[in-house]
Design a protein around this motif. Structure first.
Motif: not given
Lengths: 279, 285, 234, 244, 402
Positions: B115, B119, E269, E273, E313, E319
């Protein structure tokens, strides 16, 4: 790149700030062409030279006049200047707020528009060759010796009566002008400028070339540039995500085994062979 | 209105303590050892990663915070013995080599990440209400820990045998070796210790931010300037330097745009250093 | 000279390209003072630095108590009981006198380390300056702290490079007394230019000329001594 | 007017007083020696003269001009030249380039860019090289010279600028007797053109060539005079002459 | 000539010679394969895919690459375009404008691609569009939600324009009775333009702006900004603070006890997160959420996740996954309508093409605008970062290039 080599390789001024001056040249051209109809390459380059010289002079005077400062201080200040300039390029609306200035028109020479890629290449190459010629001349002149004297032993040079600060400022201004011209050429050939060409990334890449090529030699960095760029493009296709890591490793290895750069490779090999044969 | 003032003061303290925490490790490596360590930011990053991984696999950031200095310290030890020790005589080389090491570490992490950032939750969440201002507990923890850590290290360096040895080594390595102490391992140990502290800082700070590859690098310039303002050759200076840029930075930030504020602080720092190259505690030499 | 506590055999060495020491051999007993004299640039300091392990010899060997120590590190040599007072920077200037002494005592067992009393008896002047930074003291005082720093580790062989250089007369006398008494039970190797000082404390004197030991003098032999003095003061 | 006057110069480093109210002077064409044990403040005194450090107190006059606080380059322009203790020459440059570096130091950048003075200096380089026995090595790198030759090169570089005052910090360190003797001759020759201040360990050498000697001990000048006078001085005897 | 000069001259001669060698080398690497033919009908058509595989946006690049592959494979499996297969040429712009122009120029001049789709950051678009669309005379499709204003020739935008996201968000908030807005963003063009649009809509709708602040791009500790937001006590915080600042900022605001709504253009999404539990209640409008119920969308996303587990994901609106998908199909439609790969012809046809089925819903170019009509959804984040669709807003027209 020649700019860093002049500064660092020849005069021992280790700078991380060339990208800021490169960007300065680029943005100068960008702003001029955007706000006026001037496209003549001569005028544009002249403006880039003037602006680069002024910026170089200010920074140079700040850094080198008066008492000597540590080289680490120079590194840090030039780093910070790059950083500040990148920040400005990102935020300032006049400079395109990070998007840069697009659509810089093709340059003209005596009223003739240079549009083709070949034409631009010839233009860039001519300027580059001219600059290289000037650099070679400079390095081989008496002043070249002076620069080396200041690089190898600043203090000793002072004791001969060299005006150390004046010499360093002159070299720095010259390097700033070179970087600025570089930026201007980039702007006209690529027809845009943007903040990514001002930042730390470019500064460190340039330093990398000089390190790999060998500081103090002129064509070492040029070869490093040619080789790395060629390899770079290929590698980015083959191993896109591993490539930056490899560059880093390469640099570490170079620092350990070839502290004087690629140009010293033959000498180093010869040396180690001699050692082996004598044992 | 008073809540706002409390928040303001809290921000100043919090921002300064975070910068000080980040700088502690650097104070040792750059400040005391005088190694121009460009991968210090990545040591912080490695600490953050360790904390994060412990948070994921062991379910507890506390363990991460304890493990981070150990992992990063060992890493520092290996780094020093394999690479850094070659460059003590060549500061420019050290700068470039550590820069390259930092690049490798940063890009490796970028490569491993799925990602843009991750976090990390603080082990103690929530806030305390003081005078109507709700203050995050984790920031308070950081303030306290930073203060204690700085005092503890100051104590170790000044009062304990180990601290004397460290200072002696950096003062006059040859003389230390003829006192029966291995300078090689003292250097390595000191570097490892500086790394460990950065690792610890990373694990402490990551809950306030996200874990992302440039976590350390983005703070590097400020950290360096803090050290330079504080002055080389000592431990306390860089910490004072960190406070000296963080406090006005945080105060200015409340009145003008943070963007202008940051540039202003950088400018002031550069000018300050020009006229006091020895740092705040410059000696009469 | 029956016992060879320290033995240097055919030692050659120097810096990078230039050889400074040529085939140096000598030995010294478990107790007593051996002095090396010679002009500037003769290689005296280089010899001591090679013995202490700062400079790697190109050939030859150094034996301590019969064991070859040519290849071991400086700090291991110190742990074997070889103390050293260098010519330049004999102290940690950023550290206080007390801290200097504490570092000097590192090789001792833990329970003896913090006991500075013997040294303060040795150099009473240091007692009231324990918390002064060594860097702020005069050259002579620093030398004294440096010697105290080396002595507190109770070396069985003390190597000193110009212990009286830049030290005021009175202090020289003091150092002389201390060395004589220490030399009764231990070995001391010094490089020194003060010939009177050397004569007063040493049992043997080696003259080093351009990296070669050109003369060996037993202090007991007055004629040899006179010869040496002449040679050096011409 | 005296060539150089050092009037009660004091230099302190923090709490340490390295030089304490020292006064010396040099006349035209005079060779003055400065001796004293290591740490006595010789080097520090020399540094306040050449500008490497600035004196805490006192005054330094060069031909009546106050240079106490001047930069080294200004002092060099005023006619001062120095040879450092460890030869500080440009090892990666040839002997010729080294001499040129010294010769062109005061040229303007503009004239250096035009290589204007190259021809002018060529002759001078040859003369200097002959004088300092370096003629055969002009195109060799300085690093390939012997230790003694390197020292000579630095003296030659210092002399290249036609100084009025030559400062020499241990010019004979590490030299063979033959080289030392040659050096003495070279310095004597140089003194015909300027005043010379020598800091030296080697007493014999100093006695041989100096017109006057000052003895420094713990920052104080404890005696000044001719070599005969110095040798008789009881204080000097005590601190110095018993040493080799 | 003096001795020194001679030596030096020889050296410069050597340098000059080797320099010439370097240049020849450079010329060889840059020249080369100019002869690639594009005539033969059986040959596949090259399609340029330009994205940041490395650098700061490397992760977006991974998503983009996967979507591009997925889409091109799908088109090829169904017979290609005008009977010709598509061949994807991937170029890494490395999150760097200068590199982007280099690789873009290679796509156009060396690979002779028929179309270039791509760019993550606006600075990349600005840097490459002249090389591709103007000098290169090739169709350039910009598949990203962005700050608006891109109207150059041969350039087509398939992402959402500011009004498509901002207007419905603000209108929804105003309708709920929120009056005061605080605007916060990173200091560069995109946040500034978006927030300018927000200000316009808020003021037009009777609301008021009580504060507007920008922070440096790489700011990692937004405490100052958080304090200002808390002090302002606005009903709504509209934020466009980009990574890495997003998460610390929102966490700080929420933990600091902020009571109002938080809205933005970058919440879905892909991003939420990262914020953690504090993401609960974040409001935004996108052209796609994973919870979109349209059957075509559902089956396509499932297929994508199956075929590209490495990017599972990573299929999200922020994106630009949906925009990438429709870009290829819109271009395909235009080519087929023009019955030619010729840039001018395709350009003409592009103006009014539409797709009945696309991920997120039907899409069409609004004639004369170079932008697309998009199905938009108002979404609200849950604590785990997933989004509930509060309202399906239907098709919204772009207000660009008028």
């Amino acid at each position: 790149m020649l700019s860093v080599e002049m500064c660092w390789g020849q005069a021992g001024i280790f700078t991380f700030g060339q990208a800021a001056l490169f960007g300065l040249g680029g943005y100068t051209v960008g702003l001029i062409t955007k706000n006026s109809s001037i496209t003549d390459i001569g005028v544009l380059l002249l403006m880039a030279i003037v602006i680069g010289a002024v910026a170089g002079l200010i920074i140079g005077i700040f850094l080198f006049s008066g008492k000597r400062v540590g080289e680490l201080y120079v590194v840090l200040v030039t780093l910070a200047i790059s950083y500040i300039f990148e920040r400005l390029a990102n935020s300032w609306t006049v400079l395109g707020s990070g998007n840069g200035i697009p659509g810089i028109p093709s340059p003209t020479l005596f009223g003739m528009e240079i549009k083709s890629i070949i034409g631009l290449f010839i233009l860039a190459f001519t300027v580059f060759a001219l600059i290289l010629f000037i650099c070679i001349f400079l390095v081989n002149s008496q002043f070249g010796l002076t620069m080396n004297a200041v690089r190898d032993d600043e203090e000793r040079a002072e004791f001969f009566g060299y005006k150390r600060s004046r010499i360093q400022i002159v070299v720095f201004v010259f390097a700033a002008v070179l970087a600025s011209i570089g930026g201007a050429l980039f702007a006209v050939t690529e027809s845009f400028v943007s903040s990514s060409m001002t930042g730390l990334g470019l500064s460190t890449t340039i330093v990398l070339w000089v390190v790999l090529g060998g500081r103090g030699t002129f064509f070492g960095p040029l070869i490093a540039l040619a080789v790395l760029q060629a390899v770079n493009t290929k590698m980015q296709e083959v191993l896109p995500s591993l490539w930056p890591i490899l560059v880093g490793l390469l640099l570490v290895l170079a620092m350990i085994f070839l502290p004087k750069g690629l140009m010293s490779l033959p000498a180093t090999i010869r040396e180690s062979l001699r050692k082996k044969s004598s044992v | 209105m008073s809540a706002q003032i409390i928040r303001g003061i809290f921000d100043v303290l919090s921002l300064s303590s975070i910068l000080i925490l980040l700088v502690i490790g650097m104070a040792i490596i750059v400040g005391m050892m005088k190694v121009f360590n460009m991968c210090q930011g990545e040591l912080v990053l490695l600490g953050a990663v360790t904390g994060y991984l412990c948070g994921i696999y062991l379910g507890n950031l506390w363990i991460g915070i304890l493990l981070a200095p150990i992992v990063v310290g060992l890493f520092g030890l290996v780094l020093e013995r394999t690479i850094i020790h070659r460059f003590y005589i060549n500061p420019q080389g050290a700068l470039l080599a550590t820069f390259a090491i930092g690049l490798v570490m940063r890009e490796t992490l970028r490569n491993r990440m799925s990602r843009q950032g991750t976090p990390v939750d603080a082990p103690i969440q929530g806030s305390i209400d003081i005078g109507g201002a709700s203050l995050p507990v984790w920031r308070i923890v950081i303030m306290v820990v930073t203060l204690l850590l700085a005092l503890a290290i100051g104590y170790v360096l000044l009062k304990t045998n180990l601290g004397i040895k460290v200072r002696a080594t950096l003062d006059n390595p040859d003389l230390v070796s003829v006192s029966g102490i291995s300078t090689k391992w003292m250097y390595a140990g000191t570097y490892a210790f500086g790394s460990a502290l950065s690792g610890f800082a990373g694990a402490m700070i990551v809950p306030l931010q996200t874990l992302y590859p440039n976590l350390g690098y983005d703070n590097l310039i400020l950290m360096f300037i803090a050290v330079m303002i504080g002055g080389l050759g000592q431990f306390a200076g860089p910490l004072a330097g960190a406070a000296l840029i963080a406090v006005p930075g945080a105060i200015i930030g409340q009145f003008i745009s943070p963007v202008t504020g940051q540039i202003l602080i950088l400018f002031l720092a550069i000018i300050f250093m020009r006229f006091r190259p020895g740092g705040i505690f410059q000696r009469g030499r | 000279m029956s016992e060879k506590y320290l033995e240097v055999k055919n030692l050659c060495g120097g810096y990078e390209a230039s050889q400074v020491l040529f085939d140096i051999s000598f030995a010294m007993p478990r107790t007593g003072v051996t002095a090396i004299v010679g002009r500037n640039g003769a290689g005296k300091s280089t010899l001591l630095q090679t013995i202490m392990g700062f400079i790697k010899p190109t050939s030859g060997a150094i034996l301590h108590d019969g064991k070859d120590i040519t290849k071991i590190s400086s700090y291991s040599r110190t742990r074997l009981g070889i103390g050293y007072v260098p010519q330049d920077r004999p102290v940690f200037s950023d550290l206080t006198v007390r801290e200097n002494l504490i570092i000097g005592a590192t090789r001792l067992p833990k329970n003896q380390r913090m006991n500075l009393d013997p040294m303060l008896e040795f150099f009473p002047k240091l007692a009231d300056r324990l918390d002064q930074k060594a860097g702020t003291m005069s050259g002579g005082e620093r030398k004294m702290v440096g010697i105290a720093r080396a002595l507190i580790g109770q070396p069985s062989l003390l190597v000193m490079d110009e212990p009286t250089e830049g030290v005021w007369h009175g202090v020289v006398e003091e150092i002389k007394d201390r060395l004589i008494s220490y030399g009764k039970n231990n070995a001391i190797l010094i490089v020194e230019q003060n010939l009177d000082f050397v004569t007063a404390i040493s049992s043997q004197i080696l003259l080093l000329e351009r990296g070669v030991i050109s003369q060996r003098v037993t202090t007991a032999d007055k004629s040899e001594l006179e010869q040496l003095r002449k040679k050096l003061t011409v | 007017m005296k060539l150089l006057e050092v009037n009660s110069v004091t230099k302190k480093f923090g709490a340490l007083t390295a030089v304490d109210k020292a006064s010396i002077f040099i006349n035209q064409n005079e060779i003055v020696g400065l001796i004293g044990p290591n740490g006595s403040g010789k080097s520090t005194l020399l540094h306040t003269v050449c500008g490497r450090t600035i004196a805490t107190e006192g005054q330094i006059l060069l031909q009546g001009l106050d240079i106490t606080k001047q930069d080294p380059q200004d002092r060099a322009i005023a006619g001062m030249a120095i040879k450092f203790q460890l030869a500080r020459i440009y090892l990666e440059k040839t002997v010729r380039e080294n001499l040129l570096i010294s010769l062109q130091a005061k040229e303007t950048i503009w004239s250096q860019l035009r290589n204007k003075s190259l021809a002018k200096f060529e002759e001078k380089i040859t003369t200097l090289a002959d004088e300092f026995q370096l003629a055969d090595y002009l195109n060799e790198f300085a690093k390939s010279l012997s230790h003694g030759q390197q020292q000579w090169l630095e003296i030659a570089m210092a002399m290249a600028s036609d100084p009025i005052l030559l400062l020499l910090d241990e010019p004979t360190a590490g030299m063979s007797p033959k080289e030392r003797a040659d050096t003495a001759i070279l310095i004597k020759k140089a003194s015909k053109k300027c005043g010379v201040l020598i800091v030296e360990h080697d007493l014999d050498f100093i006695k041989e060539i100096c017109d006057r000697i000052s003895v420094l001990h713990q920052g104080n000048i404890i005696a000044t005079g001719t070599s005969a006078e110095i040798e008789k001085d009881p204080k000097v005897k005590e601190v110095y002459l018993t040493r080799v | 000539m003096s001795e020194i000069k001679k030596v030096r001259f020889r050296r410069s001669a050597a340098i000059a010679t080797s320099l010439a060698a370097v240049l020849v080398l450079a010329a060889c690497t840059s020249g080369g394969s100019d002869t690639a033919a594009s005539a033969d009908n059986a040959e596949p058509v090259k399609v340029g895919v330009l994205t940041d595989m490395t650098g700061a946006f490397g992760i977006v690049g991974k998503s983009n690459e996967a979507v591009a592959k997925f889409t091109i494979n799908e088109i090829n499996a169904n017979g290609g375009v005008l009977g010709r297969q598509l061949e994807m040429v991937l170029a890494d712009s490395a999150t760097d404008a200068a590199i982007a122009t280099q690789v873009a120029s290679r796509l156009v001049n060396q690979d002779k691609v028929a179309v270039v789709v791509g760019g993550v950051a606006s600075f990349t678009r600005v840097a490459v569009r002249d090389v591709i669309a103007d000098k290169g005379n090739t169709i350039y499709i910009w598949p990203a939600s962005y700050e608006g204003g891109e109207c150059s020739t041969n350039v087509w935008n398939t992402g959402s324009a500011p009004n498509q996201q901002v207007d419905p968000t603000v209108e929804h908030l105003l309708a709920e009775g929120n009056k005061t807005f605080f605007l916060a963003g990173s200091d560069y063009l995109y946040p500034r333009n978006i927030l300018a649009r927000v200000r316009q809509v808020v003021e037009a709708g009777g609301g008021s702006i009580v504060g507007e602040e920008y922070v440096p791009l790489d700011m990692t500790d937004p405490s100052n900004l958080v304090s200002k937001v808390l002090a302002a006590k606005a009903d709504v915080l509209f934020e466009v603070v980009v990574l890495p600042g997003t998460a610390p900022f929102i966490k700080g605001v929420v933990d600091g006890g902020y009571k109002g709504k938080i809205a933005g253009t970058l919440f879905d999404e892909g991003i939420n997160p990262l914020i953690g539990a504090q993401a609960e209640g974040l409001i935004g409008v996108q052209d796609f959420y994973l919870s979109v119920e349209d059957p075509f969308t559902k089956s396509q996303v499932a297929k994508f996740n199956e075929q590209h587990p490495e990017a599972a994901g990573l299929f999200s609106a922020t994106f630009n996954a949906t925009a990438w998908y429709r870009s290829f199909y819109l271009w395909k439609a235009a080519v087929e309508k023009a019955n030619s790969f010729d840039t001018a012809e395709v350009n003409k046809a592009m103006d009014s093409v539409s797709l009945k089925d696309s991920i997120g819903g039907p899409v069409s170019f609004e004639p004369g605008t170079k932008h697309v009509n998009l199905q938009m959804y108002l979404g609200e984040s849950k604590a785990d970062g997933s989004n509930v669709i509060l309202k399906s807003l239907g098709s919204i027209k772009p207000l660009e290039c008028k």
